[in-house]
Design a protein around this motif. Structure first.
Motif, PDB file in Angstrom:
ATOM      1  N   PRO A 381       0.813  -1.224   0.000  1.00 32.09           N
ATOM      2  CA  PRO A 381       0.000   0.000   0.000  1.00 32.09           C
ATOM      3  C   PRO A 381       0.847   1.276   0.000  1.00 32.09           C
ATOM      4  O   PRO A 381       0.404   2.309  -0.486  1.00 32.09           O
ATOM      5  CB  PRO A 381      -0.816  -0.109   1.290  1.00 32.09           C
ATOM      6  N   VAL A 562     -30.673  -2.037  -0.871  1.00 32.85           N
ATOM      7  CA  VAL A 562     -30.592  -3.150   0.085  1.00 32.85           C
ATOM      8  C   VAL A 562     -31.248  -4.426  -0.444  1.00 32.85           C
ATOM      9  O   VAL A 562     -31.482  -5.362   0.306  1.00 32.85           O
ATOM     10  CB  VAL A 562     -31.186  -2.803   1.476  1.00 32.85           C
TER      11      VAL A 562
ATOM     12  N   ARG B 104      -5.528  -4.687   6.799  1.00 28.94           N
ATOM     13  CA  ARG B 104      -5.346  -5.226   5.447  1.00 28.94           C
ATOM     14  C   ARG B 104      -5.178  -4.105   4.429  1.00 28.94           C
ATOM     15  O   ARG B 104      -4.422  -4.213   3.466  1.00 28.94           O
ATOM     16  CB  ARG B 104      -6.559  -6.077   5.069  1.00 28.94           C
ATOM     17  N   ALA B 105      -5.918  -3.022   4.650  1.00 29.75           N
ATOM     18  CA  ALA B 105      -5.846  -1.915   3.689  1.00 29.75           C
ATOM     19  C   ALA B 105      -4.530  -1.156   3.794  1.00 29.75           C
ATOM     20  O   ALA B 105      -4.074  -0.570   2.820  1.00 29.75           O
ATOM     21  CB  ALA B 105      -7.022  -0.964   3.917  1.00 29.75           C
ATOM     22  N   LEU B 106      -3.920  -1.177   4.968  1.00 33.31           N
ATOM     23  CA  LEU B 106      -2.734  -0.327   5.179  1.00 33.31           C
ATOM     24  C   LEU B 106      -1.411  -1.090   5.152  1.00 33.31           C
ATOM     25  O   LEU B 106      -0.352  -0.477   5.186  1.00 33.31           O
ATOM     26  CB  LEU B 106      -2.875   0.416   6.520  1.00 33.31           C
ATOM     27  N   ARG B 110      -1.584 -10.326   4.508  1.00 31.58           N
ATOM     28  CA  ARG B 110      -2.897 -10.902   4.194  1.00 31.58           C
ATOM     29  C   ARG B 110      -3.318 -11.955   5.204  1.00 31.58           C
ATOM     30  O   ARG B 110      -4.491 -12.218   5.379  1.00 31.58           O
ATOM     31  CB  ARG B 110      -2.867 -11.554   2.805  1.00 31.58           C
ATOM     32  N   ARG B 111      -2.322 -12.602   5.818  1.00 31.80           N
ATOM     33  CA  ARG B 111      -2.671 -13.657   6.782  1.00 31.80           C
ATOM     34  C   ARG B 111      -2.970 -12.978   8.122  1.00 31.80           C
ATOM     35  O   ARG B 111      -2.066 -12.679   8.888  1.00 31.80           O
ATOM     36  CB  ARG B 111      -1.539 -14.670   6.873  1.00 31.80           C
ATOM     37  N   LEU B 137      -9.177 -16.776   8.611  1.00 33.11           N
ATOM     38  CA  LEU B 137      -9.478 -17.632   7.463  1.00 33.11           C
ATOM     39  C   LEU B 137      -8.333 -18.611   7.219  1.00 33.11           C
ATOM     40  O   LEU B 137      -8.476 -19.569   6.469  1.00 33.11           O
ATOM     41  CB  LEU B 137      -9.651 -16.760   6.205  1.00 33.11           C
ATOM     42  N   PHE B 138      -7.199 -18.347   7.840  1.00 37.97           N
ATOM     43  CA  PHE B 138      -5.988 -19.130   7.568  1.00 37.97           C
ATOM     44  C   PHE B 138      -5.687 -20.094   8.717  1.00 37.97           C
ATOM     45  O   PHE B 138      -5.298 -19.636   9.803  1.00 37.97           O
ATOM     46  CB  PHE B 138      -4.788 -18.205   7.383  1.00 37.97           C
ATOM     47  N   GLN B 275     -29.713   1.959  10.046  1.00 39.59           N
ATOM     48  CA  GLN B 275     -30.805   2.692   9.387  1.00 39.59           C
ATOM     49  C   GLN B 275     -30.634   2.606   7.871  1.00 39.59           C
ATOM     50  O   GLN B 275     -31.597   2.362   7.142  1.00 39.59           O
ATOM     51  CB  GLN B 275     -30.769   4.144   9.840  1.00 39.59           C
ATOM     52  N   ARG B 276     -29.401   2.760   7.415  1.00 39.75           N
ATOM     53  CA  ARG B 276     -29.143   2.667   5.963  1.00 39.75           C
ATOM     54  C   ARG B 276     -29.440   1.288   5.430  1.00 39.75           C
ATOM     55  O   ARG B 276     -29.960   1.113   4.348  1.00 39.75           O
ATOM     56  CB  ARG B 276     -27.681   3.028   5.659  1.00 39.75           C
ATOM     57  N   LYS B 277     -29.092   0.283   6.223  1.00 38.18           N
ATOM     58  CA  LYS B 277     -29.232  -1.095   5.752  1.00 38.18           C
ATOM     59  C   LYS B 277     -30.559  -1.724   6.163  1.00 38.18           C
ATOM     60  O   LYS B 277     -30.786  -2.910   5.941  1.00 38.18           O
ATOM     61  CB  LYS B 277     -28.084  -1.972   6.298  1.00 38.18           C
ATOM     62  N   GLN B 278     -31.376  -0.948   6.836  1.00 41.58           N
ATOM     63  CA  GLN B 278     -32.685  -1.402   7.282  1.00 41.58           C
ATOM     64  C   GLN B 278     -32.585  -2.644   8.171  1.00 41.58           C
ATOM     65  O   GLN B 278     -33.257  -3.651   7.958  1.00 41.58           O
ATOM     66  CB  GLN B 278     -33.594  -1.652   6.073  1.00 41.58           C
TER      67      GLN B 278
END
Lengths: 567, 312
Positions: A381, A562, B104-106, B110-111, B137-138, B275-278
């Motif tokens: 990154p 959704v 993971r983004a920074l 990955r593990r 997951l690993f 609220q967004r995802k109900q």
């Protein structure tokens, strides 16, 4: 041993065998390695089931599934095959260690031979010359000679390719490209094959459902242009392993490959977001296996979106989606793809539509979701070059580890799905469908999806209002494009909202057997909400961003966003 | 020889992990920005992040507000060879990103994994019997954590539901805060039990919306962690909820607790997301109202109780 093939694939006689030249793509050598690849697949399968109990289990599973399949089959020879598998089950308990492995070897070999593709450079050279002519001739049968001569440039106008194509071409010389596009039509393979050829990219090896091989002409081309056959009717675990081993060996050996990670065509019309990757995951294993063998060959995953203004099989797909929602899907044997009159009607609609299909390639990724630079080096990154071999290592040594690679594959599936969203090109039909479908949701509060889909011919939107709505929604889309969150087709970018609406209605009209929407009394009347759903689903994830601040519109957009089941 | 284990963060939990790992015979590099020596055989303290690259397994034990900053720095030194396991409770941003998603983004790692459950720093440090769960997951990450920590006094369970472990651990903080508040209101054990059970059920609904499995919320990272909080493991959320329930202002309550209160930070984010995802999150909405000062406690309780009945 049992024969899996209902028909023997057609090949050209070897009268004048094409001798590949050094500058030819690797796939031109495919036939000379074919037997080797099959044997390598068989060796790996047998090695995996070295343990006697494991071999017995996998043979039992295979026999069980094949017996079930042939019990339901009415095809010629099914009785003989049924007897073969029943006999195997009866003998299995008494078989020696060697006997079980011999049986396993035989079955795996038959499966691998049935799966294995073929690549005939002569057929390839013929196809790239003839197919554009045939396709464009189909679009305009009245002027067949001119179309046959001038077909390439017409197809160029029709199918556009976008994205880092030069970079992908460069990387294809350093490593193996695993192309992973979205899948919405059986035309995808043809469209992408044409763009690869036109952009000077190597042809790819790809898996195709065996149902596509039922047409002898399509079967001939597919079989001789690197397609391997995937028979979804075979449920045996061993068959899946053979397929996986086959695609892994092919990638390991440097054959550029194509997989549709969504599995089958998107029934709902939505961009596939939950990718299991399936066979494409074998690219991760292939990289690790090469590391263990000390082979320095990189693997690059290239996401791509294939975007159509008009989807050949839209009606069948959305009907199937609605019928089968929440249940197991069946294999569609007979749809628009197999009906010539629909092809002709489809291509006639495409006439005069510049960029009716846009293939957009995304930035290549290494098997561990890292972007790569122009030379194919993996990037962290922070932009630092990192060595991808570390991911396949434990305590400093490269190892093959199925569970680890399954986890990497899952991660990669998410990364590719993210790229799909970012690389989707919004076509004018999708935008118009979205605005109309949003209207439908807005005027039917409290109804569920199926309740809404019953509104045929009774929701009318004043044309002026709809055009204004479309213009505002398009402006918001273009802002998302400026932020790098979406892409729009040239038509969406350049045409007036009025013209966009007309063009969408005109493209749908006459191709789909049911009218999608029609103009009457100064209003646009929704006639087929199913097809609106299909086309609008493609940009469902942008719904909230495309809505205005009007509370009713926002509420409708939230509802659309959704609709999780529509993934 | 096994590579050393790295621990980032020399707070109570980081030091406990370092001790735990040293106890099972591993060499440990403990990173701290202002290192204080640690008199435990096998533990070396450093202020150089680059030194951590020699480890294979890296524990990230910093409070969630610091995760992004540390991960960004760490991203300059680690690569695909490394495994990172965090112990932070927290969610980031409006999309409720988990700590592992942030890492993971920074970083190029990955593990990844999350170690959670009713793990209390003092108990770990003293070597008293304890248990936790590693979500990853690993399988090799779970193996590495067991090799680095598990012993006669620490049992580690494993699950592949990484998101579930992280979300259960973070969302449980909202329930813990509500329980602290309810205790201050002198509500009885039955009421507390209803709050805890339905609160976890609500957390599981949010978790499912983010791709987690509901059953993880009934495990160590969810129910286990919450029971420990109610039993008095010193969770800041419970103390914060109790202080606010007793009438303290938010600032005073935070000051009195003296630690980062993740549950209070994420409750409004979870309410907005739901609220967004109900997704129905009445308890989180109630906590959000209470801590943003928008409603009287008895009124919030009445609203919760008067909702129409539903299937469990």
């Amino acid at each position: 041993m049992v024969k899996f093939l209902p028909t023997k694939p057609l090949r050209l006689p070897r009268l004048r065998t094409y001798v590949p030249r050094p500058e030819d793509p690797k796939i031109f050598w495919f036939n000379s390695e074919r037997d080797d690849i099959v044997q390598e697949v068989v060796r790996r399968i047998v090695e995996r089931y070295e343990d006697e109990e494991a071999a017995e289990l996998i043979l039992s599973d295979c026999a069980y599934h094949e017996i079930r399949r042939y019990e339901e089959s009415k095809t010629e020879g099914a009785a003989r095959k049924l007897e073969h598998w029943r006999s195997l089950i009866r003998r299995l308990g008494r078989m020696s260690y060697e006997g079980k492995h011999e049986a396993l070897r035989g079955i795996a070999e038959d499966m691998a031979k049935d799966v294995a593709g073929n690549f005939d450079p002569r057929v390839y050279k013929f196809a790239v010359r003839a197919v554009p002519g045939l396709l464009t001739a189909a679009m305009n049968p009245s002027n067949i000679m001119r179309n046959l001569v001038d077909s390439g440039s017409r197809l160029d106008d029709l199918i556009a390719g976008e994205g880092p194509i030069d970079k992908i071409r460069h990387l294809s010389r350093r490593g193996t490209i695993v192309l992973v596009p979205t899948h919405s039509s059986n035309l995808d393979s043809l469209a992408i094959a044409w763009v690869l050829f036109r952009e000077g990219l190597s042809p790819v090896v790809y898996g195709a459902g065996k149902n596509l091989f039922s047409n002898p002409i399509i079967s001939f081309f597919m079989h001789n242009l690197g397609a391997y056959r995937v028979d979804r009717r075979i449920r045996a675990a061993l068959y899946k392993e053979v397929l996986k081993a086959y695609s892994c060996v092919v990638i390991e050996r440097g054959y550029h490959s194509l997989f549709f990670p969504g599995g089958t065509r998107s029934r709902s019309g939505a961009v596939e977001l939950r990718l299991k990757l399936g066979l494409a995951g074998s690219g991760v294993e292939a990289f690790a296996r090469n590391q263990v063998r000390g082979v320095e060959r990189r693997v690059y995953f290239v996401p791509a979106t294939i975007n159509y203004a008009l989807v050949l099989e839209a009606e069948t797909l959305i009907d199937d989606f609605l019928k089968e929602e929440g249940k197991a899907r069946y294999i569609i044997e007979d749809d628009e793809f197999s009906r010539l009159e629909r092809w002709i009607s489809f291509f006639q609609k495409f006439r005069g539509l510049d960029s009716a299909c846009i293939i957009r390639f995304g930035e290549p990724l290494d098997p561990y979701c890292n972007p790569v630079d122009d030379d194919g080096e993996s990037l962290a990154p922070d932009g630092r070059v990192i060595d991808p071999r570390g991911y396949a290592s434990r305590r400093g040594s490269p190892v093959v580890d199925g569970s680890r690679d399954a986890a990497y594959t899952r991660d990669l599936g998410n990364a590719i799905a993210d790229r799909y969203l970012a690389e989707t090109v919004v076509m004018h039909t999708q935008l118009v469908a979205h605005v109309l479908f949003r209207r439908l949701v807005r005027v039917t509060p409290g109804l569920d999806l199926f309740g809404r889909l019953r509104h045929r011919g009774d929701v009318a939107v004043p044309r002026d209002e709809l055009v204004a709505d479309l213009a505002e929604t398009r402006d918001r889309l273009l802002r998302l494009c400026d932020e790098g969150r979406a892409h729009a087709s040239p038509a969406v970018r350049d045409m007036s909202a009025d013209a966009l609406l007309d063009r969408a209605l005109q493209v749908w009209d006459g191709y789909h057997s049911r009218p999608v929407a029609r103009v009457g009394g100064g209003a646009v009347i929704i006639e087929d909400p199913n097809l609106l759903l299909f086309y609008s689903n493609r940009i469902r994830t942008l719904a909230v961003d495309l809505a205005s601040d009007d509370p009713a519109e926002r509420a409708a957009a939230t509802e659309i966003a959704v609709m999780e089941k529509h993934r | 020889m096994s590579p050393p284990v790295a621990v980032i963060g020399a707070g109570g939990f980081g030091r406990a992990l370092a001790k735990c790992s040293a106890r099972v015979g591993r060499r440990v590099i403990l990173y701290s920005r202002s290192p204080k020596p640690m008199d435990v055989q096998g533990v070396r303290v450093t202020s150089e992040l680059a030194e951590l690259a020699q480890a294979e397994l890296v524990f990230l034990a910093v409070p969630s507000p610091h995760v992004a900053g540390v991960a960004e720095q760490l991203g300059h030194h680690l690569d695909g060879r490394h495994l990172i396991v965090h112990v932070s409770r927290g969610l980031v941003g409006h999309e409720l990103h988990t700590v592992s998603e942030t890492v993971r983004a920074l970083t190029p790692v990955r593990r990844l994994g999350a170690l959670a459950g009713p793990l209390v720093a003092e108990t770990l440090a003293r070597g008293e019997p304890a248990g936790g769960v590693i979500g990853t997951l690993f399988p090799e990450v779970a193996d590495a954590v067991c090799e680095a920590l598990a012993g006669p006094t620490l049992r580690i369970y494993r699950t592949s539901d990484l998101a579930g472990v992280e979300l259960a651990n973070a969302l449980g903080g909202i329930v813990a805060l509500a329980l602290g508040y309810a205790q201050a209101m002198k509500l009885g054990p039955g009421t507390l039990a209803v709050l805890a059970t339905r609160g976890l059920s609500e957390a599981a609904r949010v978790g499912q919306g983010r791709g987690a499995e509901a059953r993880t919320f009934a495990g160590l990272a969810g129910a286990g962690d919450l029971i420990a909080a109610v039993a008095g493991d010193g969770r800041p959320e419970v103390a914060f909820g109790r202080a606010v329930g007793e009438g303290a202002s938010l600032a005073d309550a935070a000051k009195a607790v003296g630690a980062h209160v993740e549950g209070a930070k994420i409750a409004p984010l979870v309410s907005q997301w739901a609220q967004r995802k109900q997704v129905d999150v009445p308890l989180t909405d109630a906590v959000t109202k209470l801590i943003t000062g928008g409603a009287a406690p008895r009124e919030v309780l009445r609203e919760l109780m008067e909702r129409p009945g539903r299937a469990e």
